[in-house]
Design an enzyme around this catalytic site. Structure first.
Site, PDB file in Angstrom:
ATOM      1  N   HIS A   5       0.706  -1.247  -0.080  1.00 55.86           N
ATOM      2  CA  HIS A   5       0.094   0.048  -0.059  1.00 55.86           C
ATOM      3  C   HIS A   5       0.671   1.289   0.018  1.00 55.86           C
ATOM      4  O   HIS A   5       0.430   2.320  -0.396  1.00 55.86           O
ATOM      5  CB  HIS A   5      -0.960  -0.053   1.177  1.00 55.86           C
ATOM      6  CG  HIS A   5      -0.417  -0.211   2.477  1.00 55.86           C
ATOM      7  ND1 HIS A   5       0.534   0.700   3.221  1.00 55.86           N
ATOM      8  CD2 HIS A   5      -0.396  -1.209   3.542  1.00 55.86           C
ATOM      9  CE1 HIS A   5       0.837   0.081   4.256  1.00 55.86           C
ATOM     10  NE2 HIS A   5       0.304  -0.920   4.484  1.00 55.86           N
ATOM     11  N   HIS A  16      -1.734  -0.458  -3.996  1.00 55.78           N
ATOM     12  CA  HIS A  16      -3.153  -0.821  -3.520  1.00 55.78           C
ATOM     13  C   HIS A  16      -3.614   0.319  -2.758  1.00 55.78           C
ATOM     14  O   HIS A  16      -2.739   1.106  -2.045  1.00 55.78           O
ATOM     15  CB  HIS A  16      -3.275  -2.118  -2.336  1.00 55.78           C
ATOM     16  CG  HIS A  16      -3.221  -3.374  -3.155  1.00 55.78           C
ATOM     17  ND1 HIS A  16      -4.243  -4.226  -3.076  1.00 55.78           N
ATOM     18  CD2 HIS A  16      -2.312  -3.869  -4.441  1.00 55.78           C
ATOM     19  CE1 HIS A  16      -3.699  -5.331  -3.909  1.00 55.78           C
ATOM     20  NE2 HIS A  16      -2.749  -5.026  -4.474  1.00 55.78           N
ATOM     21  N   ASP A  60      -9.148   0.894  -4.910  1.00 57.92           N
ATOM     22  CA  ASP A  60      -9.864  -0.722  -5.190  1.00 57.92           C
ATOM     23  C   ASP A  60     -11.368  -0.765  -5.138  1.00 57.92           C
ATOM     24  O   ASP A  60     -11.680  -1.668  -5.618  1.00 57.92           O
ATOM     25  CB  ASP A  60      -9.014  -1.561  -3.991  1.00 57.92           C
ATOM     26  CG  ASP A  60      -7.544  -1.597  -4.411  1.00 57.92           C
ATOM     27  OD1 ASP A  60      -7.209  -1.277  -5.480  1.00 57.92           O
ATOM     28  OD2 ASP A  60      -6.823  -2.403  -3.716  1.00 57.92           O
TER      29      ASP A  60
END
Length: 233
Positions: free
Chosen positions: A57, A152, A157
């Site tokens: 992330h 991410h 997402d």
């Protein structure tokens, strides 16, 4: 029906080992249409992310240091999700973290606030057994661009998953047929049929010539007139 497509990012993979939520992203659907009423919060977990999670992330401790703690955003989240059906890819992971965070605050479980969960990973495995069914793989399968997804991110997402979910569950609704039935004095009557606009592309002269050559070849092969020239079709 109100649905919420949800994703989280976390400091690691197991809340029982002290890992926490650091980002929540939610996208609202109403009657299968995106409303733009999204929910997105970064959260200070008061700990570092594990190396593997950070590589996924990219949300550093420094970036999250001035963000609110989970207890500071939970009431907004509870109000936002209340009564909605929630759509998650690999639901046990996100629900495990959310229920853990709610439990730390001695609140009723996250599950108790919502009207059921749809796990798109389970759906994808049923539709595509033996295939890769990650979010990236499903975006590729359904022709959804995720070129801007370098790392991410919960909101990004969730937005991609909303598109994937709508594509996965479109079925016969893909032509946009919506039939409304209403009662009248004579019984049941069809009140309205709404069809989506369909684009028709005409063949070019070259394409028509190529098509004629193909039919001529079929005529020759069957020593007569092929079925594609019959007037009944």
């Amino acid at each position: 029906m109100r649905q919420i497509v949800l994703d989280t990012e976390t400091t690691g993979i197991n809340p029982k080992q002290g890992n926490r939520i650091i980002e929540i992203g939610c996208v609202e659907l109403f009657e299968r249409k995106l409303t733009g009423n999204n929910f997105h919060r970064y959260i200070n977990p008061e700990r570092d992310s594990e190396e593997g999670a950070l590589a996924v992330h990219g949300l550093t401790t420094e970036f999250l240091r001035d963000k609110p703690r989970f207890h500071e955003v939970v009431e907004e989240l509870r109000e936002y999700i209340q009564g909605a059906e929630v759509i998650i890819h690999n639901a046990p992971f996100d629900l495990g973290f959310l229920n853990h965070e709610f439990n730390l605050l001695k609140l009723p479980t996250f599950d108790s606030h919502i009207n059921g969960v749809i796990d798109t990973l389970v759906q994808a495995k049923e539709m595509r057994p033996g295939k890769r069914n990650s979010l990236d793989a499903l975006c590729e399968h359904f022709g959804i661009s995720n070129a801007h997804r370098k790392l991410h991110g919960a909101l990004l997402d969730a937005e991609l998953l909303a598109d994937v979910y709508l594509a996965m569950t479109r079925g016969q609704n893909s032509l946009g047929m919506d039939i409304v039935i209403e009662e009248s004095s004579g019984g049941i009557a069809m009140a309205e049929i709404a069809l989506a606009e369909v684009m028709v592309l005409r063949a070019s002269d070259a394409e028509e010539a190529a098509h004629k050559d193909l039919l001529d070849g079929l005529d020759k092969a069957v020593k007569g007139t092929c079925v594609w020239r019959t007037s009944s079709l």
